[in-house]
Design an enzyme around this catalytic site. Structure first.
Site, PDB file in Angstrom:
ATOM      1  N   HIS A 192      -4.209   1.591  16.286  1.00  0.00           N
ATOM      2  CA  HIS A 192      -4.042   0.288  15.648  1.00  0.00           C
ATOM      3  C   HIS A 192      -3.141  -0.604  16.499  1.00  0.00           C
ATOM      4  O   HIS A 192      -1.941  -0.360  16.620  1.00  0.00           O
ATOM      5  CB  HIS A 192      -3.420   0.446  14.258  1.00  0.00           C
ATOM      6  CG  HIS A 192      -4.293   1.189  13.296  1.00  0.00           C
ATOM      7  ND1 HIS A 192      -3.798   1.816  12.183  1.00  0.00           N
ATOM      8  CD2 HIS A 192      -5.633   1.408  13.277  1.00  0.00           C
ATOM      9  CE1 HIS A 192      -4.794   2.384  11.510  1.00  0.00           C
ATOM     10  NE2 HIS A 192      -5.922   2.151  12.161  1.00  0.00           N
ATOM     11  N   ASP A 208      -6.234   5.426   7.006  1.00  0.00           N
ATOM     12  CA  ASP A 208      -7.356   5.216   7.918  1.00  0.00           C
ATOM     13  C   ASP A 208      -7.628   6.498   8.706  1.00  0.00           C
ATOM     14  O   ASP A 208      -6.717   7.098   9.266  1.00  0.00           O
ATOM     15  CB  ASP A 208      -7.045   4.058   8.876  1.00  0.00           C
ATOM     16  CG  ASP A 208      -8.251   3.645   9.698  1.00  0.00           C
ATOM     17  OD1 ASP A 208      -9.385   3.786   9.197  1.00  0.00           O
ATOM     18  OD2 ASP A 208      -8.059   3.163  10.837  1.00  0.00           O
ATOM     19  N   SER A 210      -1.764   5.476  14.641  1.00  0.00           N
ATOM     20  CA  SER A 210      -1.177   4.179  14.298  1.00  0.00           C
ATOM     21  C   SER A 210       0.303   4.217  14.659  1.00  0.00           C
ATOM     22  O   SER A 210       0.636   4.442  15.816  1.00  0.00           O
ATOM     23  CB  SER A 210      -1.410   3.858  12.817  1.00  0.00           C
ATOM     24  OG  SER A 210      -0.952   2.560  12.496  1.00  0.00           O
TER      25      SER A 210
END
Length: 350
Positions: A190, A286, A164
């Site tokens: 992401h 995540d 991310s």
């Protein structure tokens, strides 16, 4: 505890007003000043010494990229870019991340005020985490040494990566040295729609292996890397003896679509001991649960260490959950020894 001091640079008076409203609505941060262009911002930075800067990409007098390049060289600080959801905007934003920006926020194409206010908590998180970083003068990551080509790997072998915040440059650093004989690679970073295609095209120009935005139904041969498209989940599935990519519109997982957990769980199920999972820099959790499933299925898992992360959130959560086999510096995530061991079908013990 002192508040996070934010300075916003945007040529739109409306955007400056909206950003001020968003920042001041959070008790742990405050907007200390706003500027209509980088030349005004230069003086305000000296005066207010902000912790984080939000910076529009396209502005008059000096655009955000030119200003960012000078800023990161002379007075490095956490910068969050504010970008449009256009092809040009995505390319410029990727350049900003390469120059040292820690993250970016995309402006809604319609209903800017309502859309930005709806992003309030996300924007706060993108500012909150980088504010803790102590940045040195930015030196772009050097291109790593190219790894030697080994025997072409079995199509059973697989490398999967989740990232991310800070991940675009970390992923480049991992992929750039890989030879064509590398295993098939699946990546969830992401990113919103549009950005993933530009990101894949940029990597494809820099790498020996083929890199593209993933499409539903594609196979995963050696020497090819596939990036999950923005706002879509990517999973690994099987069609007879071959791996196949599945792209779908399932609900967000851990507030993300694409989600690293979705990818890692599917890899644990369909690849098991033939896979290596890597979790790179990023905020949030995540990927932690999915990474835990991978070694249970026989895979080897690697987390980027705190010293080389922009934000250590995702690797830390995966480590704390117990799913990480090894923690290494970004420069050691992929090595000649690792590729040789994958090729030989050995358990990876770097």
């Amino acid at each position: 505890m002192s508040k996070i001091r934010v300075l916003s640079v945007d040529d739109s008076a409306l955007m400056r007003q909206i950003m001020t409203e968003i920042i001041n609505s959070h008790s742990d941060m405050e907007m200390v000043a706003t500027a209509p262009d980088p030349l005004v911002a230069r003086d305000l930075i000296k005066k207010y010494n902000p912790d984080v800067l939000t910076l529009d990409v396209e502005m008059p007098r000096m655009d955000g990229i030119d200003f960012l390049e000078k800023l990161m060289r002379l007075r490095p600080m956490p910068v969050v870019m504010v970008s449009s959801l256009t092809g040009k905007g995505s390319e410029i934003t990727l350049r900003a991340l390469e120059l040292g920006a820690v993250d970016f926020v995309t402006k809604p194409q319609l209903g800017i005020r309502e859309g930005m206010l709806a992003y309030s908590e996300m924007i706060a998180e993108k500012i909150r985490h980088p504010s803790r970083a102590k940045l040195a003068a930015h030196t772009p990551l050097a291109a790593p040494d190219t790894l030697k080509a080994g025997p072409l790997l079995s199509s059973e072998k697989l490398l999967v990566i989740g990232a991310s915040t800070g991940g675009t440059e970390a992923i480049r650093h991992v992929l750039q040295p890989l030879p064509l004989s590398s295993p098939g690679i699946l990546i969830t970073q992401h990113m919103p729609p549009g950005f993933t295609r530009s990101f894949a095209e940029r990597l494809n120009k820099l790498c020996q292996i083929s890199v593209k935005e993933a499409e539903d139904g594609e196979r995963v041969p050696p020497g090819h890397a596939y990036i999950a498209p923005g706002d879509k989940h990517m999973e690994l599935s099987r069609r007879r003896a071959n791996y196949q990519i599945k792209i779908h519109d399932g609900p967000p997982v851990n507030r993300h679509r694409p989600s690293v957990d979705v990818l890692f769980h599917s890899v644990a199920k369909h690849a098991g001991r033939n896979a290596v999972g890597v979790i790179l820099t990023g905020m949030g959790n995540d990927g932690a649960a999915g990474m835990l499933a991978m070694p249970i299925a026989g895979a080897w898992t690697i987390a980027q260490n705190e010293a080389s992360c922009v934000v250590f959130g995702m690797p830390r959560e995966a480590i704390n959950m117990g799913g990480v086999s090894e923690v290494v510096d970004l420069s050691q995530v992929v090595s000649q020894q690792m590729l040789e061991k994958i090729s030989a079908g050995q358990a990876i013990r770097i």
